[in-house]
Design an enzyme around this catalytic site. Structure first.
Site: not given
Ligand code: SF4
Ligand code: SF4
Length: 408
Positions: A22, A67, A275, A315, A318
């Site tokens: 993976y 690596g 990264d 978001c 959220c």
């Molecule tokens: S938990 Fe909330 S802030 Fe995080 S990705 Fe989901 S909607 Fe967006």
């Protein structure tokens, strides 16, 4: 003016002595096709250390990764310390981290890591039957036994280490097995990392985990930790949530609002922003040709970093945006065709985790504040010398080092 930054260095590029199925970085084996064996030269090492240590930093932070960085051999890491001593100013703090599969750790290597206080992160996915599913040698044999031998050598040398657990399809349904296995073996510093790897067509590969599995895994680990181990076991994600609640410090990059957090330096001195994004189009410069200030101001770097706060419309409303910040770009760009407004593939898992744990995190944050107030009150009358060193046992009685507990 240079802003503080740390380095994540890949001295052997993607070269590795294992073939973990993976591993996201093994795919980079063809990234530098000019040679099959990639090793950082002394010239690149010295230039990187000298120029970095000429910038003003609160602490000079080097993460050695791959690596498999121990392919460089012990003498390379002796030269690392030599360069840091040569180019560091008096009193400059240096922190070295090494991320390794531990299979090449000899007693001498472990002694060097202990002597110079490297914090070593060892990849171990749980007991043998879980670990050996994906963490394989080139001959297809499990690596568990060799990893445990490397850990024993670190223990015998008194080297500091923590365990990095990739949470994949192999172990995601066994949070209690993994957690107890680590604790029962005395491994009390854990870092759990979700395995989410897409193929070139953005299809999630079979060893990856789903958002709900990630959320469920974290919730179960939290319950075990909260019930008995908050003062004994350190879990990086949980420590970071507490650092944010108590000190308003965002000490892991996914909690930040900008991905200009550190630089990745490849074996030949090429510099990249992250990264997970070592890609030709994101090459910022090279340590032998470009200054850190120029690279920090590079449009490639700044525009990469700004994507972090360009998130999905979900978001915006959220309740966890203040901590999650739309999640790591890796979980948005890699499956979203390069669009940072793509919803993180782990979104539902993060929601589940924060809803399940935040009331108890807030309680713990208050306990940490109380511990600190009590410790400060108790230590004042004792005067100078009463404050413990970073590596001393914490006076709150947790059994942890001061730097990992109240001294955080
Ligand atoms: S938990 Fe909330 S802030 Fe995080 S990705 Fe989901 S909607 Fe967006
Ligand atoms: S993309 Fe993810 S890992 Fe990379 S800097 Fe941003 S938050 Fe950190």
């Amino acid at each position: 003016m240079v802003r503080p930054f740390s380095l994540l260095v890949k001295p052997a590029s993607a070269d590795c002595n294992l073939r973990c199925e993976y591993c996201f970085y093994l795919g980079h084996c063809g990234f530098y096709p000019e040679t099959r064996r990639h090793r950082m030269t002394d010239e690149v090492l010295a230039t990187m250390v000298r120029t970095y240590m000429a910038t003003p930093q609160p602490t000079y932070q080097f993460g050695w990764q791959g690596g498999e960085p121990t392919l460089m051999g012990l003498d390379f890491f002796r030269r690392v310390v030599g360069c840091q001593q040569q180019f560091g100013r008096d009193g400059a703090g240096v922190a070295n981290g090494l991320q390794t599969n531990a299979t090449l750790i000899t007693p001498e290597f472990a002694a060097h890591l202990a002597e110079y206080h490297f914090l070593t992160g060892v990849s171990l996915d749980g007991p043998r039957y879980l670990h050996d599913k994906y963490r394989l040698t080139p001959a297809g044999k499990g690596s568990h036994e060799e990893v445990r031998r490397g850990i024993r050598r670190l223990q015998e040398a008194n080297a500091e280490f923590n365990i990095l657990i990739l949470v994949s399809e192999a172990n995601v349904r066994d949070p209690a097995v993994v957690y107890h296995y680590l604790c029962d073996n005395g491994f009390l510093f854990h870092q759990y990392i979700p395995c989410v790897e897409p193929d070139e067509n953005r299809r999630i590969l079979p060893f990856s985990i789903a958002a709900e599995e990630w959320g469920e895994f974290l919730c179960r680990v939290f319950d075990l930790w909260y019930a008995a181990d908050t003062r004994r076991v350190s879990i990086r994600l949980f420590d970071s949530v507490l650092a944010l609640l108590v000190d308003n410090v965002r000490n892991i990059c996914p909690f930040g609002s900008n991905c200009c957090q550190y630089f990745v330096v490849e074996y030949n001195g090429d510099v990249f922003p992250c990264d997970f994004f070592v890609e030709k189009r994101l090459r910022i410069g090279n340590v032998t040709e470009d200054s850190w200030e120029t690279m920090q101001q590079s449009p490639i770097y700044t525009s990469f970093g700004q994507q972090k706060s360009v998130w999905h419309e979900r978001c915006d409303t959220c309740p966890w945006l203040w901590i999650c910040q739309g999640d790591c770009l890796k979980h948005r760009l890699c499956t979203g065709g390069g669009d940072p407004r793509h919803l993180s593939g782990l979104c539902n898992g993060w929601r589940m985790f924060y809803e399940h744990t935040m009331p108890r995190f807030r309680e713990l944050a208050e306990v940490v504040r109380q511990d600190r107030r009590r410790f400060a009150a108790e230590s004042i009358p004792r005067g100078p010398g009463s404050v413990p060193g970073r590596n001393d046992p914490c006076p709150c009685g947790s059994g942890r080092k001061y730097k990992r507990c109240c001294g955080r």
